[in-house]
Write an enzyme that holds these catalytic residues in place. Structure first.
Site, PDB file in Angstrom:
ATOM      1  N   PRO A 131      10.652-106.963 -34.299  1.00  0.00           N
ATOM      2  CA  PRO A 131      11.817-106.651 -33.984  1.00  0.00           C
ATOM      3  C   PRO A 131      12.455-105.099 -33.978  1.00  0.00           C
ATOM      4  O   PRO A 131      13.305-104.804 -33.442  1.00  0.00           O
ATOM      5  CB  PRO A 131      12.867-107.637 -34.691  1.00  0.00           C
ATOM      6  CG  PRO A 131      12.436-107.874 -35.928  1.00  0.00           C
ATOM      7  CD  PRO A 131      10.665-107.553 -35.643  1.00  0.00           C
ATOM      8  N   LYS A 134      10.400-101.667 -38.798  1.00  0.00           N
ATOM      9  CA  LYS A 134       9.728-100.653 -39.246  1.00  0.00           C
ATOM     10  C   LYS A 134       9.790 -99.331 -38.162  1.00  0.00           C
ATOM     11  O   LYS A 134       9.747 -98.194 -38.472  1.00  0.00           O
ATOM     12  CB  LYS A 134       8.186-101.101 -39.344  1.00  0.00           C
ATOM     13  CG  LYS A 134       7.923-102.130 -40.356  1.00  0.00           C
ATOM     14  CD  LYS A 134       6.617-102.630 -40.490  1.00  0.00           C
ATOM     15  CE  LYS A 134       6.647-103.919 -41.319  1.00  0.00           C
ATOM     16  NZ  LYS A 134       7.381-104.794 -40.756  1.00  0.00           N
ATOM     17  N   ASP A 179      -0.988-105.401 -24.530  1.00  0.00           N
ATOM     18  CA  ASP A 179      -1.633-105.855 -25.866  1.00  0.00           C
ATOM     19  C   ASP A 179      -2.492-104.391 -26.295  1.00  0.00           C
ATOM     20  O   ASP A 179      -3.024-103.672 -25.514  1.00  0.00           O
ATOM     21  CB  ASP A 179      -2.937-106.586 -25.018  1.00  0.00           C
ATOM     22  CG  ASP A 179      -4.099-107.125 -26.047  1.00  0.00           C
ATOM     23  OD1 ASP A 179      -4.332-106.525 -26.966  1.00  0.00           O
ATOM     24  OD2 ASP A 179      -4.386-108.161 -25.912  1.00  0.00           O
ATOM     25  N   CYS A 250       1.819-109.463 -43.489  1.00  0.00           N
ATOM     26  CA  CYS A 250       2.360-110.299 -44.361  1.00  0.00           C
ATOM     27  C   CYS A 250       1.627-111.425 -44.724  1.00  0.00           C
ATOM     28  O   CYS A 250       2.240-112.498 -45.149  1.00  0.00           O
ATOM     29  CB  CYS A 250       3.925-110.692 -43.971  1.00  0.00           C
ATOM     30  SG  CYS A 250       3.908-111.520 -42.439  1.00  0.00           S
TER      31      CYS A 250
END
Length: 479
Positions: A131, A134, A179, A250
């Site tokens: 979102p 970073k 992509d 993560c």
């Protein structure tokens, strides 16, 4: 209480370093995350933000790997996302571990952080941006200089990304919707730095979502790993020789982390150099692998699980695909000298805003936009969803400023609102003025000396010009 299945626990036990215990891993995975935020230095200094919010009952505990990041304790149960300061873009609610990748990407510039022009010619790629935590952190580290290409594959998430980029006052960004495997082909050896925060199984996020790993199955991860390997190859191809790539996830498994980095080393050999992150911040060595990667387990820093690797491109690699054909029909043209002069005068006379000279003013129909100079050589090489910021619309007479321009461009001239007035403004309402004075036309309205938007001063009231999609039903005020 986190829900684990035995397959997941067996996988963790295989990968967990010998100096860490499964008991601690399970205990910390069951603890709620500490609330953490990052100050947006594009709008306010860290010191001023601490002063501002300390007066409202906040206490701050510094995050060791981000000078602008803090674990915070607040003295009320307010929804932070509905506070005026959040809607102004003064801070971003961001998990502490996710601040690591941009810090790693820019650690070589830390000694020159006061040199605000050091990124003027720099091009950075954020391959999986939404979102926007970073992305906006990188933009702040770049001080809105150079070019930041922020890509997002999901169409719905591109909208969220743009909303956060605009809220945080980012002006050096170009958004793309691809992509990310195409970047190595379309923009071969173009970027000084690349961040690939790769799609992953999300094992490190269990402290946010106790059910995240309830149905975990290692067999489901093979497709994810194949995608990660293709993405890191594309990232490396898009990176200039001498540039740095940060790969992060993560996830917690070696399969999605160390193994993906070693795949890159196998694919490109001596062109790949792993950069040790042992001294990125105090006690970084507690999370370092033998390669110098950061493998952050929840119990080490009481945070989300995370993985960060920094990789240098030390020599050129062969381009295996031909350069794509240039794309035609770009809808923007450079503004004419007279248009630039008129627009510059409008911003200076109306708002005391001096338009940046290190950017390009571009025109599409009756719209005026501010593009980062560093994007211009890339025009035609790739299709962009949005570039820079929209400055103003041309009217029959004069111009009408755009909200995002006010948020991104600083001005000393503002009409300061009280707490209650700021709340009313963000809820889309006009502001009645006690003293009737001569109408002043368009004015920047602010709260705590930071812009909220534009209103039309009619003498007895401020007519609200906040974009309808930004109007809020509820604003949280500190008591």
């Amino acid at each position: 209480m986190a829900h684990f299945n035995q397959n997941f626990l067996d996988s963790i036990e295989r990968d967990l370093p010998s100096h860490l215990s499964m008991e601690d891993f399970i205990a910390y995975s069951n603890k709620p995350l500490r609330l953490s935020i990052r100050v947006n230095t594009l709008k306010i200094s860290t010191e001023n933000f601490i002063d501002l919010m300390s007066a409202k009952g906040w206490s701050f505990d510094p995050i060791p790997w981000c000078n602008q990041g803090f674990w915070v304790t607040i003295s009320s149960d307010l929804q932070l996302g509905n506070t005026i300061e959040h809607l102004q873009g003064l801070f971003y609610i961001q998990e502490a571990s996710s601040m690591l990748p941009p810090t790693a990407l820019f650690d070589s510039h830390a000694d020159n952080e006061n040199d605000l022009s050091q990124f003027a010619q720099t091009r950075v790629l954020d391959m999986a941006s939404a979102p926007g935590s970073k992305t906006t952190q990188i933009a702040a580290l770049m001080n809105n200089q150079g070019l930041l290409v922020a890509n997002e594959y999901s169409a719905s998430r591109v909208k969220v990304l743009h909303a956060n980029v605009a809220r945080m006052g980012v002006s050096n960004c170009a958004l793309t919707h691809f992509d990310a495997r195409v970047f190595g082909e379309y923009l071969f050896e173009t970027f000084d730095s690349v961040l690939l925060d790769a799609p992953c199984s999300g094992e490190g996020t269990i402290r946010k979502d106790p059910d995240a790993l309830k149905n975990w199955d290692n067999n489901d991860n093979k497709g994810i790993v194949d995608t990660q390997k293709a993405l890191i190859e594309s990232a490396f191809l898009a990176l200039k020789v001498g540039g740095c790539l940060v790969y992060s996830t993560c996830a917690l498994s070696r399969q999605e982390n160390q193994d993906v980095c070693h795949h890159l080393k196998t694919a490109f050999g001596e062109a790949v150099e792993f950069a040790a992150l042992t001294e990125l911040f105090p006690d970084a060595d507690k999370a370092c692998t033998e390669e110098g990667f950061l493998h952050v387990w929840p119990q080490i820093y009481d945070s989300e699980g995370f993985f960060v690797a920094k990789i240098r491109k030390v020599s050129a690699v062969e381009r295996t695909l031909p350069e794509p054909k240039m794309q035609k029909n770009f809808p923007f043209t450079a503004a004419k000298t007279k248009q630039i002069e008129e627009l510059t005068a409008y911003f200076e006379d109306s708002f005391a805003i001096t338009l940046p000279t290190d950017a390009e003013i571009m025109v599409r129909d009756l719209e005026f936009w501010l593009f980062p100079k560093a994007v211009m050589p890339l025009i035609g090489k790739m299709r962009f969803q949005r570039i820079g910021i929209k400055l103003a619309d041309a009217l029959k007479k004069g111009y009408k400023v755009r909200h995002e321009a006010i948020l991104a461009l600083s001005s000393p001239t503002r009409f300061e609102l009280s707490d209650e007035q700021a709340k009313e403004f963000l809820m889309g309402r006009d502001i009645s003025l006690v003293e009737k004075v001569k109408p002043q036309g368009e004015v920047i309205v602010s709260y705590a000396s930071n812009p909220l938007g534009v209103a039309k001063h009619l003498g007895n009231k401020l007519k609200n010009n906040l974009p309808r999609d930004l109007v809020k039903d509820k604003i949280a005020l500190y008591q």
